[in-house]
Design a protein around this motif. Structure first.
Motif, PDB file in Angstrom:
ATOM      1  N   LYS A 369      32.048  13.300  84.816  1.00 52.33           N
ATOM      2  CA  LYS A 369      32.724  14.664  85.658  1.00 52.33           C
ATOM      3  C   LYS A 369      33.977  14.724  85.857  1.00 52.33           C
ATOM      4  CE  LYS A 369      31.182  16.699  89.991  1.00 52.33           C
ATOM      5  NZ  LYS A 369      30.600  16.840  91.235  1.00 52.33           N
ATOM      6  N   GLN A 370      34.495  13.495  86.236  1.00 63.84           N
ATOM      7  CA  GLN A 370      35.965  13.766  86.634  1.00 63.84           C
ATOM      8  C   GLN A 370      37.123  14.045  85.622  1.00 63.84           C
ATOM      9  OE1 GLN A 370      37.704  12.197  89.794  1.00 63.84           O
ATOM     10  NE2 GLN A 370      36.822  10.242  90.110  1.00 63.84           N
ATOM     11  N   LEU A 371      36.580  13.757  84.424  1.00 64.54           N
ATOM     12  CA  LEU A 371      37.517  14.243  83.296  1.00 64.54           C
ATOM     13  C   LEU A 371      37.338  15.570  82.882  1.00 64.54           C
ATOM     14  CD1 LEU A 371      38.943  13.919  80.675  1.00 64.54           C
ATOM     15  CD2 LEU A 371      36.926  13.197  79.287  1.00 64.54           C
ATOM     16  N   PHE A 372      36.020  16.206  83.043  1.00 69.10           N
ATOM     17  CA  PHE A 372      35.984  17.582  83.003  1.00 69.10           C
ATOM     18  C   PHE A 372      36.420  18.369  84.156  1.00 69.10           C
ATOM     19  CE2 PHE A 372      33.368  16.578  79.537  1.00 69.10           C
ATOM     20  CZ  PHE A 372      33.190  17.560  78.733  1.00 69.10           C
ATOM     21  N   THR A 373      36.731  17.870  85.234  1.00 71.40           N
ATOM     22  CA  THR A 373      37.258  18.554  86.529  1.00 71.40           C
ATOM     23  C   THR A 373      38.723  18.568  86.266  1.00 71.40           C
ATOM     24  OG1 THR A 373      35.647  17.659  87.956  1.00 71.40           O
ATOM     25  CG2 THR A 373      37.666  18.298  88.915  1.00 71.40           C
ATOM     26  N   GLU A 374      39.365  17.320  85.620  1.00 74.64           N
ATOM     27  CA  GLU A 374      41.041  17.265  85.674  1.00 74.64           C
ATOM     28  C   GLU A 374      41.635  17.559  84.264  1.00 74.64           C
ATOM     29  OE1 GLU A 374      42.580  16.810  88.248  1.00 74.64           O
ATOM     30  OE2 GLU A 374      40.902  15.987  89.798  1.00 74.64           O
ATOM     31  N   TYR A 375      40.944  17.706  83.534  1.00 77.99           N
ATOM     32  CA  TYR A 375      41.869  17.846  81.962  1.00 77.99           C
ATOM     33  C   TYR A 375      42.738  19.164  82.025  1.00 77.99           C
ATOM     34  CZ  TYR A 375      38.344  21.455  80.072  1.00 77.99           C
ATOM     35  OH  TYR A 375      37.766  22.523  79.749  1.00 77.99           O
ATOM     36  N   ASP A 376      43.802  19.198  81.114  1.00 80.36           N
ATOM     37  CA  ASP A 376      44.774  20.223  80.930  1.00 80.36           C
ATOM     38  C   ASP A 376      44.032  21.324  80.291  1.00 80.36           C
ATOM     39  OD1 ASP A 376      46.873  22.144  80.760  1.00 80.36           O
ATOM     40  OD2 ASP A 376      48.324  20.278  80.312  1.00 80.36           O
ATOM     41  N   ARG A 377      43.507  22.337  80.981  1.00 81.76           N
ATOM     42  CA  ARG A 377      42.965  23.551  80.135  1.00 81.76           C
ATOM     43  C   ARG A 377      43.932  24.318  79.190  1.00 81.76           C
ATOM     44  NH1 ARG A 377      39.888  21.645  84.011  1.00 81.76           N
ATOM     45  NH2 ARG A 377      37.946  22.142  84.253  1.00 81.76           N
TER      46      ARG A 377
END
Length: 715
Positions: A369-377
């Motif tokens: 969850k945290q990775l999908f929240t914080e990754y650089d889109r």
């Protein structure tokens, strides 16, 4: 675990009848007509006798062999029926009646490729024959070609909307496509037309099961068994529901009885293996998987289970494990010429895919969850390939935070690989390994130029098309890289990043501060508490007089399992009054239960992941043991990354010594609990933003290395 398939075992068609026989003598015509009349009157023994008598005297008459084949089908003598129909087909090729019944006989002999071929030949001659289309649809379902099965069965129903077998089969195909509500509507329509077909009840049960209506599903399976007490599919699906609801003893009993009756029935051995894993009987589960392979040597699910069990066996050997993983890989040699990778060479973003079945409220989902929240889109696009029917509110989060969320459940590996290749990924990451929702068999097609494994599994895949395993210095030290077929790509600290629970549960003072005695605890699945683990925990209790051990997990909601665990501890000299046994709770109550624990004990070799992270978040330190493999080193990674490296024991004696030392330092435990949550939230284990930056660095470096090896081709 073995992946228990949806056992739709589709409905048989009614055998076709020829309107006219070939021209022949009047006597022969009357004899054949008499056979058919007896068959239609249900006098099958007499019909069979006359049909055999006819072909004995008229060996070159195809209509006689066709008649014999039809009667043998009605008496379920599939092998002999197919031989008779093969003879008819050789004497008079391209007869639709012969081909339709050859398709049916082949199907019931588990010769599904042949069933498809005969069905295709029949529909080529009579494209709108509903019985031919139905048989073809049945075969396509068994070959996992569900999209085409549904298409063919819709064609059959467009011609004969009231053809109950086609309705039931169409419902089965919709089940396998994950369209459970639509399937249920279709199947209820089939049931109105024919209330005596047990397979329709099985198919309805499957729809209900995946709609979460387990008790209704059991009722449907039992109705199927009432119609046909020997029906294998009804029994094995009841086992599936029982395993899903942790009723492993009941599942084991039913599967044992089924195997006694049907020793070669692969699915019975498979569900037995699932129940044995749930009961913690790992060696017996391994034997069940080996029974599957003895019957079906190319079984992907059984081979995957054996690899998974080898990774967690007490007598683990790294070289033996890697050989087992490579044997699984070798099963897929036939696919290896299919290199599908088609990366986006002009993409502004690095396109990364994630494939697995746990994009939901599951440990994998919590760690993602945290990775999908914080990754650089701006720099990365994430694609999800969800290999399961389970879906919840956390799944909604992944849909909202990905470029695409594709459900690949029940799709053929080749189609999955093509779908991934069409998305023009740069990197594909496997999140399942050899666990329940494995799709390593799709990765062997090489649908992405760079492929990795991470998070959902705990060892090497042994698959040559998987280039990297994501790890950290704790789970894969420098001197352990030979244990992997993949290159090791390490995070600098933690390869895991947990999401802070989305519920407000306060940390209360350590229990030892109120009652003066230390409470140890473990909320891990009971199947991780092997005899070796239990014996060591008994030593801990003996070394800490007055201490207690709290176990809280799913199986302990049942009296028989509570009695079993107390008897095992009693055999080690531990009295019942030193044990606190609790069943499961909703997540908020589960987290609050950690306020009853001073020290969490990590099992081995299969330690905790989510349980350890949640314990630490609740201010409970975790005592773990340094292990001899990736799986057994996870605990060391978790506690070391929150600054508790001194809570990692070197061996059993050190485990007991550390437990005793920490337990006697009540002041230290009280102080540690007071500040542990803040310390944990600031650590690499919970710092999602920094974790995302490290993940992005690793992905970029892996892609740059690929481009360098391939002369700059690609992005």
């Amino acid at each position: 675990m073995l992946r228990s398939s949806v056992h739709d075992h589709t409905v048989s068609t009614v055998p076709t009848r020829e309107p006219r026989y070939e021209k022949k003598g009047l006597k022969a015509h009357r004899q054949l007509a008499e056979v058919q009349a007896l068959q239609e009157a249900g006098q099958l023994d007499e019909a069979l006798k006359k049909a055999r008598s006819f072909v004995a005297k008229n060996k070159k008459e195809p209509a006689g062999w066709r008649n014999l084949g039809r009667v043998l089908i009605d008496t379920r003598q599939w092998a002999e029926a197919k031989r008779a129909l093969d003879r008819a087909n050789a004497l008079a090729p391209d007869n639709p009646s012969t081909l339709i019944n050859l398709s049916l006989a082949s199907y019931h002999l588990d010769q599904f490729e042949a069933a498809r071929s005969f069905g295709q030949q029949a529909t080529a001659i009579e494209p709108e024959n509903p019985l031919a289309l139905n048989n073809l649809g049945m075969a396509l379902i068994k070959l996992d070609d569900f999209d085409n099965a549904a298409l063919v069965l819709r064609r059959a129903l467009s011609v004969r909307p009231d053809l109950a077998p086609a309705l039931s089969n169409y419902g089965a195909a919709l089940n396998r496509l994950g369209q459970f509500s639509e399937a249920l509507d279709v199947l209820m329509a089939a049931l109105k037309l024919n209330k005596s077909d047990p397979y329709t009840f099985v198919n309805i049960g499957n729809s209900l099961r995946f709609l979460g209506r387990d008790s209704n599903a059991i009722d449907m399976y039992n109705q199927a068994l009432a119609l046909d007490p020997g029906m294998k599919e009804g029994s094995v699906n009841i086992c599936n529901v029982y395993n899903k609801n942790n009723l492993f003893d009941a599942s084991f009993t039913i599967s044992s009885e089924l195997i006694e009756r049907e020793p070669k029935y692969v699915k019975a051995h498979s569900v037995m293996a699932d129940s044995l894993i749930g009961l913690g009987r790992i060696d017996d589960a391994k034997a069940a998987a080996e029974s599957v392979i003895a019957i079906e040597p190319a079984s992907i699910t059984a081979q995957a289970l054996l690899v998974s069990l080898a990774a967690r066996a007490d007598d683990y050997d790294a070289a033996d494990y890697l050989r087992a993983a490579r044997r699984f890989s070798d099963l897929h040699d036939i696919y290896r010429p299919d290199v599908l990778a088609n990366p986006a060479d002009d993409a502004a973003k690095l396109r990364i895919g994630f494939i697995g079945g746990d994009f939901r409220r599951h440990p994998v989902g919590y760690f993602l969850k945290q990775l999908f929240t914080e990754y650089d889109r701006e720099r990365f696009a994430f694609f999800i390939y969800h290999n399961a029917v389970e879906y919840d509110d956390l799944s909604d989060f992944f849909v909202e935070n990905s470029a695409a969320f594709r459900n690949i459940n029940n799709k053929l590996d080749r189609k999955v690989a093509q779908e991934i290749a069409d998305d023009r990924l740069h990197i594909l990451i496997d999140l399942a390994g050899y666990t329940k929702y494995t799709r390593l068999s799709a990765l062997v097609h090489k649908p992405a130029p760079v492929q990795m494994t991470w998070l959902g599994y705990y060892a090497s895949t042994g698959v040559s098309e998987v280039d990297y395993i994501l790890a950290d210095p704790y789970v894969v030290p420098d001197d352990c890289e030979a244990e992997f077929s993949e290159a090791v790509l390490r995070f600098p600290d933690s390869y895991l990043c947990f999401s802070e629970p989305d519920c407000d549960v306060p940390v209360r003072p350590a229990p030892v501060s109120e009652n003066g005695m230390v409470t140890f605890g473990s909320f891990n699945n009971l199947n991780k508490v092997t005899d070796n683990v239990l014996a060591l925990w008994a030593r801990v209790l003996k070394a800490t007089p007055g201490s207690r051990l709290m176990l809280k997990t799913m199986l302990l909601n049942r009296q028989d399992h509570r009695e079993r665990i107390t008897q095992r501890f009693a055999a080690e000299g531990i009295d019942l009054d030193r044990l606190i046994l609790e069943g499961p709770s909703p997540r908020e109550a589960l987290l609050d239960a950690y306020n009853k624990v001073d020290i969490a004990l990590d099992p081995f070799p299969y330690g905790g992941g989510t349980t350890s992270a949640e314990a630490l978040w609740m201010g409970v330190p975790v005592l773990t043991k340094r292990g001899d493999r990736f799986l057994a080193r996870m605990g060391g990674s978790i506690v070391s990354n929150v600054g508790l490296g001194d809570w990692v024991a070197e061996d059993d004696d050190d485990y007991v010594a550390k437990a005793a030392a920490f337990a006697t330092d009540a002041a230290g435990l009280i102080d540690l609990k007071r500040g542990l949550r803040q310390r944990v939230l600031a650590s690499p284990l919970f710092d999602g933003r920094n974790f995302a930056r490290k993940f992005e660095t690793l992905m970029t470096s892996a892609w740059d290395a690929y481009r360098a090896r391939n002369d700059g081709e690609g992005r």
